[in-house]
Design a protein around this motif. Structure first.
Motif, PDB file in Angstrom:
ATOM      1  N   ARG A 173       0.545  -0.893  -0.231  1.00 38.85           N
ATOM      2  CA  ARG A 173       0.317   0.336  -0.014  1.00 38.85           C
ATOM      3  C   ARG A 173       0.603   1.696  -0.022  1.00 38.85           C
ATOM      4  NH1 ARG A 173      -3.880   2.727   3.808  1.00 38.85           N
ATOM      5  NH2 ARG A 173      -3.930   1.753   5.312  1.00 38.85           N
ATOM      6  N   GLY A 186       2.849   4.982  10.117  1.00 39.32           N
ATOM      7  CA  GLY A 186       1.183   4.574  11.079  1.00 39.32           C
ATOM      8  C   GLY A 186       0.378   5.012   9.858  1.00 39.32           C
ATOM      9  N   ASP A 187       0.030   4.809   8.415  1.00 34.27           N
ATOM     10  CA  ASP A 187      -1.083   4.723   7.992  1.00 34.27           C
ATOM     11  C   ASP A 187      -1.374   3.499   7.303  1.00 34.27           C
ATOM     12  OD1 ASP A 187      -0.751   7.827   7.954  1.00 34.27           O
ATOM     13  OD2 ASP A 187       0.182   8.053   6.059  1.00 34.27           O
ATOM     14  N   GLY A 188      -0.149   2.811   7.570  1.00 32.04           N
ATOM     15  CA  GLY A 188      -0.577   0.887   7.316  1.00 32.04           C
ATOM     16  C   GLY A 188      -0.959   0.534   8.673  1.00 32.04           C
ATOM     17  N   GLN A 189      -1.529  -0.269   8.434  1.00 31.66           N
ATOM     18  CA  GLN A 189      -2.064  -1.799   9.566  1.00 31.66           C
ATOM     19  C   GLN A 189      -0.961  -2.477   9.658  1.00 31.66           C
ATOM     20  OE1 GLN A 189      -5.706  -1.714  10.343  1.00 31.66           O
ATOM     21  NE2 GLN A 189      -5.615   0.133   9.257  1.00 31.66           N
ATOM     22  N   PRO A 190      -1.002  -2.851  10.578  1.00 35.07           N
ATOM     23  CA  PRO A 190      -0.187  -3.677  11.957  1.00 35.07           C
ATOM     24  C   PRO A 190       0.094  -5.027  10.090  1.00 35.07           C
ATOM     25  CG  PRO A 190      -1.271  -2.971  13.319  1.00 35.07           C
ATOM     26  CD  PRO A 190      -1.790  -2.394  11.940  1.00 35.07           C
ATOM     27  N   GLU A 235       0.909  -5.129   7.687  1.00 31.85           N
ATOM     28  CA  GLU A 235       0.781  -5.079   6.074  1.00 31.85           C
ATOM     29  C   GLU A 235       2.123  -4.236   5.561  1.00 31.85           C
ATOM     30  OE1 GLU A 235      -2.838  -2.038   3.510  1.00 31.85           O
ATOM     31  OE2 GLU A 235      -1.591  -1.563   5.376  1.00 31.85           O
ATOM     32  N   LEU A 247       4.147  -2.272   3.462  1.00 30.50           N
ATOM     33  CA  LEU A 247       3.672  -0.079   2.386  1.00 30.50           C
ATOM     34  C   LEU A 247       5.109  -0.557   2.189  1.00 30.50           C
ATOM     35  CD1 LEU A 247       2.972   0.601   6.890  1.00 30.50           C
ATOM     36  CD2 LEU A 247       1.312   0.087   4.663  1.00 30.50           C
ATOM     37  N   ARG A 276       4.925  -1.349   9.210  1.00 29.88           N
ATOM     38  CA  ARG A 276       4.449  -0.326  10.252  1.00 29.88           C
ATOM     39  C   ARG A 276       5.033  -1.918  11.330  1.00 29.88           C
ATOM     40  NH1 ARG A 276      -1.718   1.687  12.499  1.00 29.88           N
ATOM     41  NH2 ARG A 276      -1.015   1.835  14.761  1.00 29.88           N
ATOM     42  N   GLU A 277       5.526  -0.566  12.653  1.00 28.50           N
ATOM     43  CA  GLU A 277       6.199  -1.122  13.989  1.00 28.50           C
ATOM     44  C   GLU A 277       6.885  -2.950  13.077  1.00 28.50           C
ATOM     45  OE1 GLU A 277       3.378  -0.243  17.570  1.00 28.50           O
ATOM     46  OE2 GLU A 277       2.601   1.223  16.255  1.00 28.50           O
ATOM     47  N   THR A 329       1.827  11.207  11.301  1.00 26.27           N
ATOM     48  CA  THR A 329       0.228  10.975  11.687  1.00 26.27           C
ATOM     49  C   THR A 329      -0.145  12.012  12.993  1.00 26.27           C
ATOM     50  OG1 THR A 329       0.353   9.295  13.447  1.00 26.27           O
ATOM     51  CG2 THR A 329       0.749   8.323  12.061  1.00 26.27           C
TER      52      THR A 329
END
Lengths: 270, 270, 270
Positions: free
Chosen positions: A209, A215-219, A221, A223, A237-238, C77
């Motif tokens: 994505r 932080g715009d992503g889902q855990p 996911e 990016l 993300r993280e 964010t």
């Protein structure tokens, strides 16, 4: 503050004692010198990783800074040593093995470290950082003009690394390096996108994505985004994209572009 | 620059926050102090590794530098704390546990940190680096003479580590430490070879090629050379000798000597 | 020395080049600035580990020091950015995500970084440490009053982490973090014991011997003691408690108290 800043970038390892020895030599010569470690964690012998790190980090420093960079698998052999004055006036000192490739653009002057009265003859063949480069940097820091070090060199060694390929409505590249968070740095630069909207980002055959920040992503996911060094990065993300993909260098990345920018002018098919 | 340089060498770990606390104490006392990290990556509790690192690194620093070294498995116990003024005048502050062994040669003066008006009583028993050694170093940096700290000590703790054995036409030693590249540092010093030609180097029963520098070897080939710290090292070009041999400490190394130097005078058989 | 000290605490990784970029920005703005790394080895995204490290390390620094702390999973964010002036007057700059929880006690003033003329608009969304926080710290270092940065914020984000539970004759807590030696830092503070004698320390159902310092234990023995940061720690002499227990966060610790202090006043049963 009368003397310029000096930065250090090496593959010595921060716990190795070798960076400390560089500093000992520098401060013996110039007690008031300000020294900043950029990194001593370049992967051992990895010239491309070192070059990309320098490319990303040097814009944060004043232009009169002197940058000492040592990733040097050929230390003590016939490989040359150089001082580069890059197109914006920065001075960089390194072995002539491609480590300074990002700074060898049009307008760069490359001086070979050759004058035997200014460039020490190292007693040991395995630590030119301490015995050759650091004394040269100290001399530059107190005012030695780079052109005194030796003759201009027309053919410094350049690394050959993949560039982004721009095609109709897309840009293709590959991952070149990994950072401490596991983010993968690619061969696609911000300028390769030229402000176009990225509609789809593909990484290693998967969809990543396109986001502004982690932080715009889902855990979990995958990016893709423009990273702080001006290159497209693949991230989680993280989490670590490198761990996620089980690879870090040579992963294919493709961006499908759209939006307001007309891409019809792009010629090279890919 | 009015105050001497201070170096730090510990097994605290560079990410641990403990080195930062040392610096906070030092800079609280002497705001203009220049501090250089030699290493915070000494293997935990490994006195020999710390001692060898100090031996290799300290020659790069000005003689008036104050060296703070803390590898301290006995912190808070009855072990003493010392300030050494070594034979060339360097000041070193450390626990009295052998960490300063290379600096205890003839002519060294060893002062116990004993004067209660100058040596703090630590509130916590587990961090003398911060609560005892750093304040002492700060006092030295602004001019306190070492002899004020406490009485001369005739019997500082010394590490007992293997020396090279010199025999007819050969020198034998063992590996003592590993550096960040996987190079193995041995008990054989440059002086033990005394300029003789090394005809054959044996490491762990295998032949290691004697070279000037890493790049003289073939990839994957076991090499031996004089390293930048003045000790014979075992290495692999662009690789790790430690990984290659699956060991790092206690590996036997033997050099068969030849050439112009007469070795007949060497007495001890081995 | 005219400018205050600046410390850096991040999860960037010491070899990553990101800490160097912070320093480049800071020294571009304030060439004479003194910068101390507390740690760049906070586990990635681990706010509690970062907060505990700050809590342990900041007492070693002068009160006029400016502390920059960045563990920032929400970079770019909507999360806010803050400057805290803590109850003892220290200035801390960080994302508003709980990282500064230990410094938000009664009397702390929390300013949002909001004034667009003083707080830069970052060009990249992923590196506010370099593009937003470092310029703010540089401005503070040359005298900008924190209240100029933006409005007081009544509700900074606070981490919710376990406190010690005080009961009749005992204190219960859990492990919160691990240090570079494998020592486990617990939720029990020195003050929670209030000078009472610890008769038995239990960790993870096992007995840990209560000692003054590591060297009081036997090799391999599980120990408990008051650590140098003022919290009870679980340790193994010349070993790693984390490896010993195969865990580091969330391990239950219980201290059975006795001795001269009367504990009858303790009310909460546990």
């Amino acid at each position: 503050v009368a003397t310029p800043l000096v930065t250090l970038t090496t593959d010595y390892g921060s716990g190795s004692g070798y960076p400390g020895q560089l500093k000992g030599v520098l401060l013996s010569a110039v007690p008031e010198l300000r020294i900043v470690d950029i990194s001593h964690g370049v992967p051992a012998y990895d010239l491309m990783a070192g070059a990309l790190l320098l490319e990303a980090c040097l814009p944060a420093f004043p232009l009169d800074t002197i940058h000492l960079a040592v990733v040097d698998p050929g230390v003590g052999t016939e490989r040359r040593a150089i001082c580069v004055v890059d197109p914006v006036g920065r001075r960089l000192v390194a072995p002539d093995n491609g480590l300074l490739t990002p700074f060898l653009g049009a307008g760069a002057r490359v001086y070979q470290l050759a004058d035997p009265t200014l460039v020490p003859q190292p007693r040991y063949a395995t630590f030119h950082g301490r015995d050759l480069f650091a004394p040269v940097v100290a001399a530059l820091a107190v005012g030695l003009p780079p052109e005194r070090l030796g003759p201009l060199t027309p053919d410094p060694v350049r690394l050959d690394w993949p560039q982004a390929e721009r095609g109709a409505g897309q840009v293709r590249g590959i991952t070149l390096a990994v950072d401490s968070f596991g983010n993968l740095i690619t061969s696609i630069r911000e300028a390769d996108i030229a402000g176009a909207e990225v509609r789809v980002a593909l990484c290693d055959g998967r969809t990543a994505r396109w986001v502004r920040t982690f932080g715009d992503g889902q855990p979990g996911e995958l990016l893709a985004l423009v990273g702080s060094g001006g290159r497209v990065e693949v991230a989680v993300r993280e989490g670590s994209a490198a761990s996620h993909l089980h690879r870090w260098r040579g992963v294919e990345v493709r961006l499908l572009l759209g939006g307001a920018v007309t891409l019809g002018a792009a010629r090279s098919p890919c």
